[in-house]
Design an enzyme around this catalytic site. Structure first.
Site, PDB file in Angstrom:
ATOM      1  N   CYS A 150       0.820  -1.198  -0.064  1.00  0.00           N
ATOM      2  CA  CYS A 150       0.145   0.175   0.272  1.00  0.00           C
ATOM      3  C   CYS A 150       0.802   1.366   0.103  1.00  0.00           C
ATOM      4  O   CYS A 150       0.565   2.675  -0.594  1.00  0.00           O
ATOM      5  CB  CYS A 150      -1.037  -0.150   0.676  1.00  0.00           C
ATOM      6  SG  CYS A 150      -0.362  -0.406   3.023  1.00  0.00           S
ATOM      7  N   HIS A 152      -1.740   1.709   7.648  1.00  0.00           N
ATOM      8  CA  HIS A 152      -2.229   1.759   6.268  1.00  0.00           C
ATOM      9  C   HIS A 152      -1.909   2.791   5.120  1.00  0.00           C
ATOM     10  O   HIS A 152      -1.949   4.438   6.083  1.00  0.00           O
ATOM     11  CB  HIS A 152      -3.855   0.703   6.256  1.00  0.00           C
ATOM     12  CG  HIS A 152      -4.020   0.624   4.609  1.00  0.00           C
ATOM     13  ND1 HIS A 152      -3.790   0.173   4.185  1.00  0.00           N
ATOM     14  CD2 HIS A 152      -5.338   1.491   4.328  1.00  0.00           C
ATOM     15  CE1 HIS A 152      -4.615   0.292   2.464  1.00  0.00           C
ATOM     16  NE2 HIS A 152      -5.065   0.993   2.822  1.00  0.00           N
TER      17      HIS A 152
END
Length: 902
Positions: A319, A862
């Protein structure tokens, strides 16, 4: 690789010369052979493979020996598009583009398989006549390279955004692959194109059948890609494995936006009339735009594709990579560059690069993300290339998106550096020269060695000034920057919670939270704590670290760094009279009575916060006992708590009753003897005191009440106090056990969330500050190393300004992430007050267009991205893409900001 190439070139010359010699055409033909070979070598954009291997010195891992088709010569398959659609973009980006015109008519095969056969003949028209009259059929096509297609596609999409309407050209969304076969027919200016049903998918063949199978008139095809020309050049130079010349070559086309043309005629109207078409030599009555036996094609006029809204699959903790890539592929200048003919800038000689492989991989990924109709892309090939350049990104560990971005931009720069041989630039004496001249000289020297789209787009220049603290000598240098790493003002501060106690027993222990410089000194804690506690002029603070209910050490060195104190440490501060600093210090450490033998037995079970006090020089056990009771006075439980449990509430014992009785019996004449009464009443003391000497094996000795204490050289008397059960019932010892960690208590909840302006971050970055002792500067005037002060200023601003917010901090003692909310401007980031040289700037105002976000803490988290397309903002969360409003852009997760000059 070069050696093998030379050998093959020699073999090619030898083979050609021998052949021509045998045919007795040596001299006349030698010039033709040489010319043909040089033409072949001029195709420099096809040499030196991007995919490695000594045998592969052409794009697409294709060697001369293994060439079997035109598509092997170029891993970018050509596109067939509507010429009118392409022509609209020529004025803005393809003005110098020349093409070769071919007139095309349909003929038909007698083979069993269904097949379309086109006869293409070169016209005398040149590229300058590409705007001429259309063919009789009203259709004119263009064969273009991949970069031309993407540039044109992006141009149409941008026009749609500007005009805020849907153009017909933008709705021609049909994109399909078509396998064709080319062969020479008669002369070198004519060739036959075969499209066979067996070589293509049914849907693709049906569409091509309806596009190319016309009963009257000519189709015009403009070749702007040069593929057909290369076919003529290489037809007799590419033998197959048997050594024979291969007469037919396969070519894979990508056809875009043409299937709707079958529904248009001269006036753009759909027609239903039946016409004659020959299929395999037979005549059938079929609809003019529907193949016999096939359903009618649906119009794509109402279908629209929004380019650039493509997600990236998460390959496993990637990510961080997806977030940074989405920000880059929505950078307008970078998109236009990689959708264009960027291959002309590939640097195969730069030892610092990847021989163009990284740039090719990134360009391919960007084009996939800007392909119409694609929803998500897997960046596996790009990740593999990046790992070759920066091995730390191999595997599937989580990384920092800003660190990844820095390596990627550096790798792209080296792969696309237009400077093939970097010159040596000697540093000149700048005394007496103006700052502008020095800055321009430094910038010219930098560009002489570094010239790429990354430099053009992202690099700026700042001015660095060093000042000697003694002679005030100034040293000014000008250095390039790729991005700005701005500290958050909160990163320079730190909250610490300490427990404050008194040494006279006047108040209960209380926790106090203060804000101090993160990289400050112990004196900063004392100063902040003094203000928070309203410390009097006659008071002072003694700070200690508590470990296992003992004082580990005193923080009595004001110059020590606060980095030595970690968040899970426990600190206490003792308030004491300033005039008693010279008296001996006694430290009372608590332990359970049952586990203490008072004679140096096994380790004791200690509890609570140690208490400290100052005592006179000639103190005995009675004086020690009296001082301890005074310190415990705030902890006495009321009488109604006598029936409470032992753990946190205790009863009043007989000792206090006896003390009260003695006090009641005293007369005024006895007041002068009260100290003696206290001594006598304490003979039968309930607390047991012993001196403790620290060492490998601590030694304890019982304190005799009427004997004077022996004061050690350290002036610190360590006393171990044993608490019997009955005394635990009298005092609230739970208070002594409430010792928070230094970083354990947050700020009061009624305070607003911590926030800071982006301008404040910039000011913190540009402020003058002294260099550290490890970064001493050699002063040319003093001829010695000095701890100079350093000042940064922005001098030259880039077109794309990348700002990294330093949310993560790493050092020997502390790892932390700040969730500080940064209020950054979106529409107008004005840097006029922070740029010292404004004359050379076209503009000093910027607009935000992308943000890389990080959610979570130090151990993971994230990454996502925000990017603006037109006037709408979108969130890119790996493979998911969805629109968001502008007021959702500002969050405490913002990590890397991307601004473009306006």
């Amino acid at each position: 690789m070069i050696h093998r190439f030379k050998n093959r070139l020699a073999q090619f010359f030898a083979f050609s010369l021998i052949t021509e010699f045998l045919s007795l055409k040596i001299l006349p033909t030698f010039r033709q052979i040489l010319t043909k070979t040089l033409d072949f070598l001029r195709m420099d954009s096809y040499f030196f493979s991007a995919d490695g291997g000594d045998d592969d010195y052409m794009y697409g891992a294709t060697s001369v020996r293994s060439i079997r088709s035109l598509s092997d010569l170029d891993d970018e398959r050509p596109y067939l598009v509507d010429h009118r659609w392409l022509n609209e973009t020529r004025e803005s980006m393809f003005r110098e583009l020349d093409g070769v015109l071919y007139g095309t008519s349909s003929c038909f095969s007698d083979e069993f398989e269904s097949e379309i056969v086109l006869d293409m003949r070169r016209s005398e028209s040149s590229g300058d006549d590409s705007n001429g009259e259309e063919g009789v059929s009203g259709r004119e096509f263009a064969l273009i390279s991949k970069w031309m297609f993407y540039r044109a596609l992006k141009w149409h999409y941008d026009m749609k955004k500007v005009q805020n309407l849907v153009l017909i050209e933008d709705t021609k969304a049909d994109l399909f692959y078509l396998q064709v076969k080319l062969s020479i027919s008669g002369t070198k200016n004519s060739l036959v194109v075969r499209i066979s049903e067996k070589d293509n998918e049914v849907a693709a063949f049906n569409k091509s059948f309806q596009i190319f199978s016309v009963n009257t008139g000519l189709l015009k095809i403009w070749d702007f890609s040069g593929q057909i020309t290369k076919f003529f050049l290489q037809r007799r130079t590419l033998p197959d494995n048997s050594g024979l010349v291969k007469e037919e070559i396969s070519l894979e086309l990508q056809v875009y936006g043409l299937s709707h043309d079958i529904m248009l005629k001269e006036n753009g109207m759909a027609v239903d009339s039946e016409t004659e078409l020959k299929v395999n030599g037979h005549t059938d009555k079929v609809n003019s735009y529907v193949r016999l036996g096939q359903p009618q094609l649906t119009s794509s006029f109402n279908e629209t594709y929004n380019l650039g809204f493509t997600g990236l699959y998460n390959l496993g903790n990637t990510c961080f990579m997806n977030s940074a890539i989405q920000c880059l592929v929505h950078t307008p200048q970078l998109v236009d560059y990689f959708l264009g003919d960027f291959r002309k800038d590939l640097n195969f000689e730069n030892p610092l690069g990847m021989n163009g492989k990284l740039a090719l991989a990134f360009g391919d990924l960007l084009r996939q993300l800007w392909t119409p109709g694609v929803t998500s892309v897997g960046p596996r090939a790009f990740k593999s290339r990046l790992a070759d350049f920066a091995p730390q990104f191999d595997g599937y560990n989580q990384h920092d998106s800003q660190e990844f971005l820095a390596f990627l931009l550096d790798g792209l720069h080296e792969d696309l550096n237009r400077v093939k041989v970097k010159p040596y630039n000697e540093i000149k004496d700048v005394d007496g020269i103006s700052d502008k001249e020095v800055a321009d000289e430094h910038w010219r020297n930098h560009l002489a060695r570094n010239d790429s789209i990354i430099v053009d787009m992202c690099q700026g220049q700042y001015q660095s000034t060093l000042i000697c603290p003694l002679c005030k000598k100034h040293s000014v240098t000008f250095d390039p920057f790729l991005y700005l790493s701005l500290p958050l003002p909160s990163t320079t501060m730190r909250t610490m919670t300490l427990t404050v106690l008194t040494t006279d027993g006047s108040t209960l222990p209380i926790p106090v939270t203060v804000t101090v410089p993160k990289f400050g000194k112990f004196k900063d804690v004392i100063q902040a704590l003094s203000t928070a506690c309203s410390l009097g002029n006659d008071e002072t603070l003694l700070v200690a670290e508590i470990y296992n209910n003992c004082i580990l050490h005193f923080l009595d060195k004001p110059a020590d760094s606060l980095e030595l104190v970690r968040d899970h440490d426990r600190l206490v501060a003792y308030r004491q009279p300033k005039d008693q600093d010279s008296l001996p210090l006694v430290v009372f450490t608590h332990c359970n009575f049952e586990e203490s033998d008072g004679e140096g037995g096994p380790p004791l079970k200690r509890f609570g916060i140690p208490l400290v006090a100052r005592i006179p020089e000639c103190s005995d056990g009675f004086e020690l006992h009296k001082k301890f009771l005074q310190l415990l006075n705030p902890l006495i439980l009321p009488e109604e708590s006598s029936s409470d449990s032992i753990d946190c509430s205790v009863n009043i014992t007989d000792q206090d009753t006896k003390m009260d009785d003695v006090a009641d019996d005293l007369t005024i004449d006895d007041v002068s003897n009260s100290d003696e009464v206290m001594r006598k009443s304490s003979v039968d003391e309930n607390f047991h005191f012993s001196l403790e000497k620290q060492g490998i094996s601590p030694v304890r000795s019982k304190i005799v009440m009427d004997e004077p204490l022996l004061i050690p050289e350290t002036r610190i008397v360590s006393v171990l106090v044993s608490w019997p059960d009955e005394m635990l019932k009298q005092y609230d010892t739970c208070i002594l056990n409430r010792l928070p960690e230094t970083g354990g208590l947050p700020l009061p909840t009624n305070n607003p969330p911590e926030s800071v302006s982006l301008y404040k971050c910039l000011e913190a970055f540009l402020k003058e500050e002294p260099l550290g002792p490890e970064d001493m500067w050699y002063c040319p005037k003093c001829k010695e190393h000095r701890q100079a002060s350093k000042k940064l200023d922005l001098w030259r601003l880039p077109e794309i300004l990348i700002i990294h917010l330093k949310r993560f901090s790493y050092n020997q003692f502390l790892k932390d992430k700040l969730e500080t909310f940064v209020d950054f401007p979106i529409v107008d980031f004005d840097l006029s007050n922070y740029t010292v040289h404004k004359d050379c700037q076209s503009s000093i105002h910027y607009k935000l267009y992308a943000v890389s976000n990080h959610y979570g803490g130090m151990g993971g988290g994230h990454y996502t991205a925000f990017a603006q397309c037109g006037e709408q903002w979108y969130e890119f969360n790996d493979s998911q893409v969805f629109p968001i409003s502008e007021d959702q852009i500002k969050t405490s997760a913002a990590y890397v900001l991307f601004y473009r000059r306006v």
